[in-house]
Design a protein around this motif. Structure first.
Motif, short mmCIF file in Angstrom:
data_model
loop_
_atom_site.label_atom_id
_atom_site.label_comp_id
_atom_site.label_asym_id
_atom_site.label_seq_id
_atom_site.Cartn_x
_atom_site.Cartn_y
_atom_site.Cartn_z
N ARG A 96 -67.04 2.98 92.75
CA ARG A 96 -66.15 1.89 93.15
C ARG A 96 -66.52 0.59 92.45
O ARG A 96 -67.70 0.26 92.33
CB ARG A 96 -66.19 1.69 94.66
CG ARG A 96 -65.71 2.92 95.42
CD ARG A 96 -65.68 2.70 96.89
NE ARG A 96 -67.00 2.35 97.40
CZ ARG A 96 -67.23 2.04 98.66
NH1 ARG A 96 -66.26 2.03 99.53
NH2 ARG A 96 -68.45 1.74 99.07
N ARG B 155 -60.40 4.49 97.28
CA ARG B 155 -60.08 5.41 96.19
C ARG B 155 -58.75 4.98 95.56
O ARG B 155 -57.82 4.63 96.27
CB ARG B 155 -59.99 6.84 96.74
CG ARG B 155 -59.92 7.91 95.68
CD ARG B 155 -59.97 9.32 96.26
NE ARG B 155 -58.68 9.63 96.88
CZ ARG B 155 -58.52 9.86 98.20
NH1 ARG B 155 -59.55 9.81 99.02
NH2 ARG B 155 -57.34 10.12 98.69
N PRO B 156 -58.64 4.95 94.25
CA PRO B 156 -57.42 4.47 93.59
C PRO B 156 -56.19 5.30 93.95
O PRO B 156 -56.27 6.49 94.20
CB PRO B 156 -57.72 4.61 92.10
CG PRO B 156 -59.20 4.72 91.99
CD PRO B 156 -59.66 5.33 93.27
N ASP C 203 -54.45 1.10 96.78
CA ASP C 203 -54.51 0.04 95.78
C ASP C 203 -54.07 -1.30 96.36
O ASP C 203 -54.61 -2.35 96.00
CB ASP C 203 -53.64 0.38 94.57
CG ASP C 203 -54.27 1.39 93.65
OD1 ASP C 203 -55.49 1.64 93.77
OD2 ASP C 203 -53.55 1.93 92.79
N THR D 8 -57.04 -2.57 98.41
CA THR D 8 -58.14 -2.97 97.53
C THR D 8 -57.85 -4.28 96.82
O THR D 8 -58.70 -5.17 96.76
CB THR D 8 -58.43 -1.86 96.50
OG1 THR D 8 -58.85 -0.68 97.20
CG2 THR D 8 -59.50 -2.28 95.51
N GLU E 258 -56.41 -9.08 89.18
CA GLU E 258 -56.27 -7.68 88.78
C GLU E 258 -55.44 -7.57 87.50
O GLU E 258 -55.73 -6.76 86.62
CB GLU E 258 -55.66 -6.85 89.91
CG GLU E 258 -55.53 -5.38 89.61
CD GLU E 258 -56.87 -4.64 89.48
OE1 GLU E 258 -56.82 -3.42 89.20
OE2 GLU E 258 -57.95 -5.23 89.64
N ARG F 290 -57.95 -6.04 85.05
CA ARG F 290 -58.07 -4.85 85.91
C ARG F 290 -59.48 -4.60 86.42
O ARG F 290 -60.00 -3.48 86.33
CB ARG F 290 -57.55 -3.61 85.20
CG ARG F 290 -56.11 -3.66 84.77
CD ARG F 290 -55.22 -3.45 85.94
NE ARG F 290 -53.83 -3.49 85.52
CZ ARG F 290 -52.85 -2.95 86.21
NH1 ARG F 290 -53.10 -2.34 87.32
NH2 ARG F 290 -51.63 -3.06 85.78
N THR G 196 -57.11 -0.68 89.80
CA THR G 196 -56.00 -0.12 90.57
C THR G 196 -54.98 0.50 89.61
O THR G 196 -54.99 0.23 88.41
CB THR G 196 -55.30 -1.19 91.43
OG1 THR G 196 -54.64 -2.13 90.57
CG2 THR G 196 -56.27 -1.89 92.36
N ARG G 197 -54.10 1.28 90.18
CA ARG G 197 -53.04 1.91 89.40
C ARG G 197 -51.71 1.17 89.57
O ARG G 197 -50.67 1.69 89.17
CB ARG G 197 -52.89 3.37 89.83
CG ARG G 197 -54.12 4.19 89.54
CD ARG G 197 -53.96 5.61 90.01
NE ARG G 197 -55.20 6.35 89.82
CZ ARG G 197 -55.49 7.47 90.44
NH1 ARG G 197 -54.63 8.00 91.28
NH2 ARG G 197 -56.63 8.08 90.22
#
Length: 162
Positions: free
Chosen positions: A9, A16-17, A22, A25, A74, A78, A82-83
């Protein structure tokens, strides 16, 4: 599929992504809570405490810092991995900053025009700090303390002292 361990992480609070994780997070929950606590501390030391004003100020800082500043961070490199798409991050930043500014402008019109410089300064620093404008001159330890510590506390104080 490889197991997702705490060491994988980018931050201790990162989930978890993927998907809704996301969104949690990217809000940086500990830092958002810290920022909102500073607003509340400022309000608490004001000569008067107006619940509605405190809630509005908390809402503006939640949108401006909790959402906008963190999604811009982000977007700029990034760091949390995250996605979330660039389009999603830009939309989240624009809508949340517009919401924060709108709350501030309403406060300025209904409470005191002296709040307008706070709104302008807050919008500027969110963008300058997180997008590292001016060669990153606002992305320093001093501006971290001034912008996310002192500024929210002083704003919370000022809006309740009026």
């Amino acid at each position: 599929m490889t197991a997702f361990t705490p060491l994988d992480r980018p931050a201790f609070y990162a989930l978890r992504p993927g998907g809704w994780r996301d969104l949690v997070t990217v809000l940086h929950p500990p830092y958002t809570a810290w920022n909102l606590a500073n607003v509340a501390i400022g309000a608490a030391v004001a000569p008067h405490l107006y619940g509605g004003r405190l809630l509005a100020t908390l809402g503006a800082f939640l949108l401006g810092v909790g959402v906008c500043a963190h999604v811009l961070d982000e977007l700029n490199g990034r760091p949390l991995g995250t996605r979330l798409s660039t389009r999603t991050l830009v939309a989240m930043a624009a809508v949340s900053l517009a919401g924060a500014v709108a709350i501030g402008v309403v406060g300025g019109v209904t409470i005191s025009l002296t709040l307008i410089p706070f709104v302008a300064a807050g919008a500027f620093i969110v963008l300058a700090y997180n997008l590292e404008w001016f060669g990153g001159r606002f992305h320093t330890a001093f501006w971290l303390a001034a912008s996310w510590g002192a500024f929210p506390a002083f704003t919370g104080y000022w809006v309740n002292a009026l």
